[in-house]
Design a protein around this motif. Structure first.
Motif, PDB file in Angstrom:
ATOM      1  N   ALA A  72       9.449  -6.685  14.575  1.00  0.00           N
ATOM      2  CA  ALA A  72       9.314  -4.781  14.365  1.00  0.00           C
ATOM      3  C   ALA A  72      10.631  -4.839  13.571  1.00  0.00           C
ATOM      4  CB  ALA A  72       9.487  -4.380  15.898  1.00  0.00           C
ATOM      5  N   ALA A  73      11.752  -5.457  14.166  1.00  0.00           N
ATOM      6  CA  ALA A  73      13.316  -5.177  13.389  1.00  0.00           C
ATOM      7  C   ALA A  73      13.096  -5.665  12.037  1.00  0.00           C
ATOM      8  CB  ALA A  73      14.127  -6.038  14.308  1.00  0.00           C
ATOM      9  N   ARG A  74      12.454  -6.465  11.556  1.00  0.00           N
ATOM     10  CA  ARG A  74      12.074  -6.866  10.459  1.00  0.00           C
ATOM     11  C   ARG A  74      11.199  -6.279   9.288  1.00  0.00           C
ATOM     12  NH1 ARG A  74      12.619 -13.250  10.159  1.00  0.00           N
ATOM     13  NH2 ARG A  74      12.244 -12.985   8.059  1.00  0.00           N
ATOM     14  N   SER A  75      10.424  -5.152   9.876  1.00  0.00           N
ATOM     15  CA  SER A  75       9.247  -4.656   9.119  1.00  0.00           C
ATOM     16  C   SER A  75       9.614  -3.254   8.885  1.00  0.00           C
ATOM     17  CB  SER A  75       8.070  -4.718   9.764  1.00  0.00           C
ATOM     18  OG  SER A  75       7.810  -4.286  11.212  1.00  0.00           O
ATOM     19  N   ASP A  76       9.090  -2.425   7.936  1.00  0.00           N
ATOM     20  CA  ASP A  76       9.427  -1.135   7.813  1.00  0.00           C
ATOM     21  C   ASP A  76       8.598  -0.273   8.755  1.00  0.00           C
ATOM     22  OD1 ASP A  76      10.422  -2.216   5.473  1.00  0.00           O
ATOM     23  OD2 ASP A  76       8.415  -1.756   4.131  1.00  0.00           O
ATOM     24  N   ALA A  77       9.178   0.868   8.964  1.00  0.00           N
ATOM     25  CA  ALA A  77       8.432   1.952   9.717  1.00  0.00           C
ATOM     26  C   ALA A  77       7.144   1.874   9.416  1.00  0.00           C
ATOM     27  CB  ALA A  77       9.363   3.247   9.903  1.00  0.00           C
ATOM     28  N   THR A 114      -2.162   3.038   6.616  1.00  0.00           N
ATOM     29  CA  THR A 114      -1.067   2.192   6.289  1.00  0.00           C
ATOM     30  C   THR A 114      -1.209   1.843   4.703  1.00  0.00           C
ATOM     31  OG1 THR A 114      -2.099   0.024   7.077  1.00  0.00           O
ATOM     32  CG2 THR A 114      -0.737   1.424   8.387  1.00  0.00           C
ATOM     33  N   ARG A 115      -0.269   1.337   4.292  1.00  0.00           N
ATOM     34  CA  ARG A 115      -0.099   0.712   2.849  1.00  0.00           C
ATOM     35  C   ARG A 115      -0.877  -0.694   2.651  1.00  0.00           C
ATOM     36  NH1 ARG A 115       2.094  -3.338   0.428  1.00  0.00           N
ATOM     37  NH2 ARG A 115       3.575  -3.823   2.139  1.00  0.00           N
ATOM     38  N   GLN A 116      -0.764  -1.225   3.892  1.00  0.00           N
ATOM     39  CA  GLN A 116      -1.735  -2.339   4.063  1.00  0.00           C
ATOM     40  C   GLN A 116      -3.085  -2.219   4.007  1.00  0.00           C
ATOM     41  OE1 GLN A 116       0.880  -1.968   6.045  1.00  0.00           O
ATOM     42  NE2 GLN A 116       2.237  -3.322   5.331  1.00  0.00           N
ATOM     43  N   THR A 117      -3.588  -1.172   4.355  1.00  0.00           N
ATOM     44  CA  THR A 117      -5.050  -0.933   4.270  1.00  0.00           C
ATOM     45  C   THR A 117      -5.353  -0.385   2.938  1.00  0.00           C
ATOM     46  OG1 THR A 117      -4.997  -0.415   6.712  1.00  0.00           O
ATOM     47  CG2 THR A 117      -6.718   0.541   5.418  1.00  0.00           C
ATOM     48  N   TYR A 163       2.097  -6.043   9.431  1.00  0.00           N
ATOM     49  CA  TYR A 163       2.691  -6.383  10.632  1.00  0.00           C
ATOM     50  C   TYR A 163       1.705  -6.764  11.615  1.00  0.00           C
ATOM     51  CZ  TYR A 163       4.994  -4.813  14.979  1.00  0.00           C
ATOM     52  OH  TYR A 163       5.716  -4.622  16.224  1.00  0.00           O
ATOM     53  N   ARG A 164       0.761  -6.074  11.898  1.00  0.00           N
ATOM     54  CA  ARG A 164      -0.218  -6.335  12.993  1.00  0.00           C
ATOM     55  C   ARG A 164      -0.775  -7.686  12.722  1.00  0.00           C
ATOM     56  NH1 ARG A 164      -0.231  -1.116  12.944  1.00  0.00           N
ATOM     57  NH2 ARG A 164       0.450  -0.274  14.861  1.00  0.00           N
TER      58      ARG A 164
END
Lengths: 140, 73
Positions: A61-66, B35-38, A3-4
């Protein structure tokens, strides 16, 4: 893609598009020499960019998981530090050029636009390092 | 500035997750505050975790640190 990383890409692309437009206007002489002309044009470009980035962040943000939107962890913070530290040096050089060298040789509009350019370059480098660190990895 | 020595950190996290009833990356991430990504980046060798995070990962699997992470020089 994290996400980031997506938000960093969004900010980077919007920034490049916005400021290529702004500095093209400046170089083609379409922005007047008065401070008000510069602030007005830059303000419009920066505002449009900010609105697009905010909308993009909301959509992402709306399209990604919490889970993805969870607080930044140590990797996110390490990558952000790396970008911030590189951007700082660009800003430092820009500040020296704008504040120490140019006042003795250049007109005010050029100084103002060079200062804006330094900020844009520093932010661009920061985001480039953030996206490459997410893409290629970063070992601190 | 000191030149980094050649080599890299490798890890057995994928194998250890498999042996821990196919623990997911998200589950491991939740237990160590990442996070899962990390977790995915650590497994793929794209990120070397801090010593504290490395100890937390080893603790989740109940293994000593050197069974989870190794230095490949």
């Amino acid at each position: 893609m994290a996400y980031r990383e997506k938000t960093a890409w969004l900010t980077l692309v919007c920034m490049i598009v916005a400021y290529v437009i702004y500095f093209s206007l400046v170089l083609s002489g379409q922005v007047g020499p008065r401070l008000l002309d510069i602030v007005w044009t830059f303000g419009i470009v920066a505002s449009i960019q900010a609105v697009v980035v905010i909308i993009g962040h909301v959509v992402l943000a709306a399209r990604s998981d919490a889970d993805e939107r969870a607080r930044p962890d140590e990797r996110d913070r390490a990558i952000a530090r790396r970008g911030g530290s590189a951007g700082y040096y660009v800003l430092l050089v820009g500040t020296i050029v704008v504040g120490v060298v140019m006042p003795f040789s250049d007109p005010a509009p050029k100084i103002v636009n060079t200062a804006l350019l330094a900020i844009v370059l520093a932010e661009t480098l920061r985001h480039v390092l953030i996206v490459t660190s997410y893409r290629r990895g970063w070992h601190g | 500035m000191a030149k980094p020595l050649p080599g890299r950190v490798v890890n057995q996290i994928r194998l250890l997750r498999f042996m821990a009833s196919e623990m997911t990356q998200a589950e491991l991430g939740e237990r160590i505050g990442m996070t899962r990504q990390t977790v995915a980046a650590i497994e793929a060798g794209k990120y070397s975790p801090t010593l504290e995070a490395a100890f937390r990962i080893a603790q989740v699997f109940g293994k000593p640190l050197d069974e989870v992470f190794q230095w490949e020089g």
